[in-house]
Design an enzyme around this catalytic site. Structure first.
Site, PDB file in Angstrom:
ATOM      1  N   ASP A 271       7.646  76.945  43.381  1.00 11.64           N
ATOM      2  CA  ASP A 271       7.570  77.429  42.012  1.00 11.64           C
ATOM      3  C   ASP A 271       8.777  78.347  41.826  1.00 11.64           C
ATOM      4  O   ASP A 271       9.392  78.812  42.796  1.00 11.64           O
ATOM      5  CB  ASP A 271       6.248  78.140  41.708  1.00 11.64           C
ATOM      6  CG  ASP A 271       5.975  78.156  40.197  1.00 11.64           C
ATOM      7  OD1 ASP A 271       6.943  78.033  39.408  1.00 11.64           O
ATOM      8  OD2 ASP A 271       4.808  78.300  39.792  1.00 11.64           O
TER       9      ASP A 271
HETATM   10  C1  BGC Z   1       5.523  78.093  36.403  1.00  6.38           C
HETATM   11  C2  BGC Z   1       5.722  76.617  36.671  1.00  6.38           C
HETATM   12  C3  BGC Z   1       6.944  76.139  35.928  1.00  6.38           C
HETATM   13  C4  BGC Z   1       8.150  76.950  36.392  1.00  6.38           C
HETATM   14  C5  BGC Z   1       9.451  76.539  35.763  1.00  6.38           C
HETATM   15  C6  BGC Z   1       6.784  78.907  36.626  1.00  6.38           C
HETATM   16  O1  BGC Z   1       6.635  80.176  36.076  1.00  6.38           O
HETATM   17  O2  BGC Z   1       4.485  78.574  37.224  1.00  6.38           O
HETATM   18  O3  BGC Z   1       4.589  75.901  36.310  1.00  6.38           O
HETATM   19  O4  BGC Z   1       7.126  74.766  36.135  1.00  6.38           O
HETATM   20  O5  BGC Z   1       7.919  78.311  36.072  1.00  6.38           O
HETATM   21  O6  BGC Z   1       9.531  76.931  34.445  1.00  6.38           O
END
Ligand code: BGC
Length: 731
Positions: A271
């Protein structure tokens, strides 16, 4: 294993049937289903053999906010990601979170996760995945950061709207459909967030602990299914820790379970900003680090520190090779090396518009309909009062990374206005103000607005009160404090239903809301979700009876938040104590808890009405005794006893009657969504594998199918069981 059952039509013709068991394969059609092609492996190995260490490491980290890898000399293109999961996110500056403010990147807003799950229709999940795949392709994306599949452990989790359900079986069926559809367009899925990431409060710091049995039976099945049945090419490691170790460097989950046991061949992507260490992450199964700061691309954990770690023997080079192999495997399988072979994308076409309309119209759940108040007979009414600011509120943007820059979004107000133009006079009043304290709504009625709404309602033949949440309230990063309807909406419902007995309550939300007042006061209630670009059109067609509602709740609606398992054990179970969250309820998540503990829900899991009525005539199996490897062929006869065509979701739950271990009172093991014409009776077959009755035996570290007696409970929700069939599993 069969997934499309034989159907014998007893009366009139039948339109569609979409039942499934654990081995469901999407209906064969002209679609090409993605599967990983082993023929690329030699080429990939040769390519890796030609690379030096620095070149290899160059593939393993972001080189922009949403791009990684790429190598011009080797003619390997950069790898582009986009959020996900309910619309392709707008274009941002390469190195920052700032929007590029383009006019060309507007997309379709897809119904959010719980709406899709409420269709209980794997064809809809496939359609959804494919359509979002077309838009991802058109926008030049290689991996869409979705679907988001975390189990709904508590309705207050800010991301519930992105997720599907509280049930692992329904979760797997919907996720498999989504991933197959998406990857059929040469776009990789990134199933997120792996794993046990079920709250936003302190998500970057908490450590989740739970029994191995809960992990295996509740939280992991969806990941296993998307790997085994859909060849998912990506998994996103979650922010939190599991049993003390960060998920992006969790050897047990990433290596031992996901890669070794489930056979995952794609990439584990962190993530954004969820990587915490070079060596532990490299050895702990992470393949690509994303989300580092723009001035750290080369020096992030998987940049030069990884080169160093290999050079000084802390990370074997073979581990780096494996990560590069995985990313090249994904790239080759998406035809990225020869883009002329790639599927052609499309953006916001009429076909996609039709898809999101269809999904939305299958997702709306009719929770209550006293005296057949719905559908509205538009010939018999002259005026309609639309009440509640949510009726006009756009729901595409917001919710943080799941926000969508929608090319269009039909609000409920717009949908109804278009639908009733020239037939019914519509009045509108806000009923409440959107007032916030940060992300938290202020739950205070505005008596002036309520008085105005009451007046409108008194003067109308019909009133519709729109209540629910905005995307400020249900959002990534923050959990809700409770499940109360915000902004004094309960007071509004109470006042308007008093003023006009023909009042319908429409709930616009992605997760559970407290509907005690609505259930008591309003004769009719619909759950209409954050339902995408066509939300208003789909809802209007349901309200006027052009479409017969056929969605069912993918989660339990509780009488009170405290009835939910995660909220029954104090702070240690939610939101955690000393940054540890203990899933004390174990396997008893969602209806498993309510049913086992005999707690009455407000509306049960799997519940949803239709404008017609179905009668469950018979249920039987092909035999009484089955060995552990056999498939039970459950036959059910359902009759549409009303006078319009409708779709029913026939559900089959398993109850272990003489188990030596504690089991949930019932567990969903199969379902079928069937269209049945008025007056017709239909035979439905739901195949169920005896092996799906297994529980996870912790002392043996294995799945065990206990011989003994089981009941198959057949009905229209987890609490509306009409037929029981006894069967025995023999050695
Ligand atoms: C989220 C993800 C997301 C990523 C990219 C994170 O804060 O948990 O689900 O895909 O950011 O934006």
């Amino acid at each position: 294993m069969i997934k499309y059952f034989s159907i014998s039509i007893i009366a009139l013709a039948i339109i569609s049937i979409v039942g499934c068991n654990n081995n469901t394969k999407i209906k064969p059609s002209e679609d090409h289903y993605f599967s990983i092609n082993p023929a690329y492996e030699d080429t990939i190995d040769n390519l890796i053999a030609s690379m030096d260490l620095e070149t290899k490491v160059g593939f393993l980290h972001g080189t922009g906010k949403f791009v990684s890898g790429g190598n011009k000399e080797l003619a390997i293109p950069e790898f582009w990601y986009a959020d996900g999961p309910n619309g392709v996110r707008e274009e941002l500056e390469r190195d920052t979170w700032k929007t590029l403010n383009l006019t060309s990147d507007s997309v379709t807003f897809f119904p959010t996760g719980t709406a899709l799950a409420a269709t209980w229709n794997i064809d809809m999940a496939f359609k959804y995945g494919k359509a979002i795949g077309k838009e991802s392709r058109a926008r030049g994306k290689d991996m869409l950061l979705g679907p988001a599949v975390n189990i709904i452990r508590t309705p207050v989790c800010g991301r519930t709207f992105e997720y599907f359900t509280e049930d692992p079986f329904l979760n797997s069926r919907i996720a498999v459909g989504y991933v197959k559809g998406l990857q059929s367009m040469d776009v990789a899925a990134c199933v997120k967030h792996f794993a046990a990431n079920n709250q936003e409060t302190e998500r970057g710091r908490v450590s989740v602990t739970m029994s191995e049995r809960a992990l295996r039976e509740i939280y992991l099945p969806v990941y296993k299914a998307t790997v085994a049945e859909a060849d998912a090419l990506g998994m996103m490691g979650a922010y939190n820790k599991f049993r003390g170790d960060y998920l992006c460097q969790n050897d047990y989950l990433n290596n031992q379970i996901l890669k070794d046991e489930f056979g995952f061949k794609g990439i584990v992507v962190s993530d954004w900003g969820a990587t915490h260490n070079t060596v532990t992450a490299a050895l702990g199964g992470l393949d690509v680090e994303m989300g580092s700061r723009e001035d750290y691309y080369d020096s992030c954990y998987f940049g030069t520190p990884l080169v160093e770690a290999v050079k000084n023997g802390k990370v074997p080079e073979s581990i780096v090779d494996d990560k590069v192999r995985r990313i090249l495997r994904v790239s080759y399988n998406l035809n990225m090396m020869d883009k002329s072979k790639q599927k052609k994308g499309e953006l916001t076409t009429p076909a996609i518009k039709k898809d999101v309309y269809t999904i939305a119209s299958e997702s709306v759940v009719l929770l209550k309909n006293d005296n057949k108040l719905l559908p509205i007979n538009t010939d018999a009414i002259k005026n309609l009062a639309i009440i509640g600011a949510i009726a006009k509120q756009p729901q595409s943007f917001g919710g943080h990374t799941a926000g969508v820059k929608a090319k269009w979004e039909v609000s409920p107000f717009e949908g109804l206005s278009n639908n009733l133009k020239g037939k019914v006079v519509i009045s509108y009043s806000e009923g409440y103000n959107f007032e916030y304290d940060g992300n938290y709504p202020i739950n205070k009625p505005d008596n002036k607005l309520i008085a105005k709404a009451v007046k409108e309602a008194e003067n109308a033949d019909f009133a519709i009160v729109f209540v629910g949440n905005t995307r400020n309230i249900e959002t990534e990063g923050v959990d809700r404090k409770d499940i109360m309807l915000p902004f004094g909406q309960d007071e509004l419902i109470a006042a308007v239903t008093q003023a006009n007995p023909n009042t319908i309550v429409v709930v616009v939300a992605g997760s559970a809301c407290d509907l005690n007042v609505a259930k008591k006061q309003a004769p009719a209630i619909l759950y209409s979700w954050f339902n995408g670009s066509e939300a208003g059109n789909a809802l209007a067609d349901i309200l006027v009876g052009k479409v017969n509602p056929s969605g069912k709740m993918p989660f339990t609606l509780p009488v009170q938040l405290e009835d939910i398992a995660a909220h029954s054990f104090g702070a240690k179970a939610y939101p955690g104590e000393d940054l540890v969250v203990n899933y004390t309820e174990g396997i008893l998540v969602g209806y498993r808890w309510f049913d086992t503990k005999n707690i009455e829900p407000l509306f049960p899991f799997g519940y949803g009405l239709s404008y017609t009525k179905f009668e469950y005539m018979t249920a039987s199996t092909d035999k009484n005794n089955y060995t552990k490897n056999e498939t039970i062929h459950l036959q059910i006869q359902v009759k549409n006893v009303g006078n319009i065509t409708g779709k029913e979701i026939v559900q089959c739950y398993m109850q272990a009657t003489n188990s030596k271990v504690k089991r949930a009172q019932k567990e969903l093991k199969g379902f079928a969504k069937v269209a049945i014409n008025a007056g017709a009776t239909q035979n439905i077959e739901i195949p169920i594998k005896a092996s799906d009755f297994a529980y996870y035996n912790e002392s043996e570290s294995n799945w065990e199918i206990e011989p003994g007696n089981y009941k198959l409970l057949v009905g229209s929700s987890s609490r509306n069981i009409y037929k029981e069939v006894n069967i025995t599993i023999i050695e």
